[in-house]
Design a protein around this motif. Sequence first.
Motif, short mmCIF file in Angstrom:
data_model
loop_
_atom_site.label_atom_id
_atom_site.label_comp_id
_atom_site.label_asym_id
_atom_site.label_seq_id
_atom_site.Cartn_x
_atom_site.Cartn_y
_atom_site.Cartn_z
N UNK A 13 38.14 34.22 38.71
CA UNK A 13 39.49 34.65 38.31
C UNK A 13 40.29 33.52 37.69
N UNK A 14 40.16 32.31 38.22
CA UNK A 14 40.83 31.15 37.62
C UNK A 14 40.34 30.92 36.19
N UNK A 56 46.91 37.64 29.73
CA UNK A 56 47.64 36.87 30.73
C UNK A 56 46.87 36.36 31.92
N UNK A 57 47.61 36.16 33.00
CA UNK A 57 47.11 35.53 34.21
C UNK A 57 46.76 36.56 35.27
N UNK A 72 39.10 42.25 45.39
CA UNK A 72 40.25 41.37 45.26
C UNK A 72 41.46 42.18 44.82
N UNK A 73 42.52 42.10 45.61
CA UNK A 73 43.80 42.68 45.19
C UNK A 73 44.41 41.68 44.22
N UNK A 74 44.86 42.15 43.06
CA UNK A 74 45.29 41.23 42.01
C UNK A 74 46.61 41.67 41.39
N UNK A 75 47.39 40.68 41.00
CA UNK A 75 48.62 40.94 40.25
C UNK A 75 48.46 40.29 38.88
N UNK A 76 48.68 41.10 37.85
CA UNK A 76 48.61 40.59 36.48
C UNK A 76 49.94 39.98 36.09
N UNK A 77 49.94 39.21 35.02
CA UNK A 77 51.16 38.49 34.61
C UNK A 77 52.32 39.42 34.28
#
Length: 117
Positions: A13-14, A56-57, A72-77
């Motif tokens: 992810x990084x 984005x991130x 993985x729970x993820x938040x986009x930019x």
Amino acid sequence: MSTSEIATVLAWNDALSEKNLGTLADLSSDDIEIGDADGAAQGLDALRDWARGFPGLVTTGRLFVHGGTVVAEQTLSDGTTIASAFRVVHDQVTSVFRHDDLEAALAATDLSEDDLA
């Protein structure tokens, strides 16, 4: 729980967020599968194309792990929250599938709150 699987997903992810295509490829199997509700693709060339267009991130939240599967729970930019289901074998991501939410990702992988890392 495998620290190695978690470390692989976090590093992947990084690399995606940084658009570090070399590291992203190194952390992926040659025949990686990438998918979401709109379709799927396979291979490192498809991964690179997909990553170049990724907006984005990615910030990783909670992680759920069992038997080589990591959700993985993820938040986009842009503030959108999604979840991704990863399959990790020998420290390489062999597949990643993006889901609209955590519940869908857990249901698709048969993981649950009991698998929270």
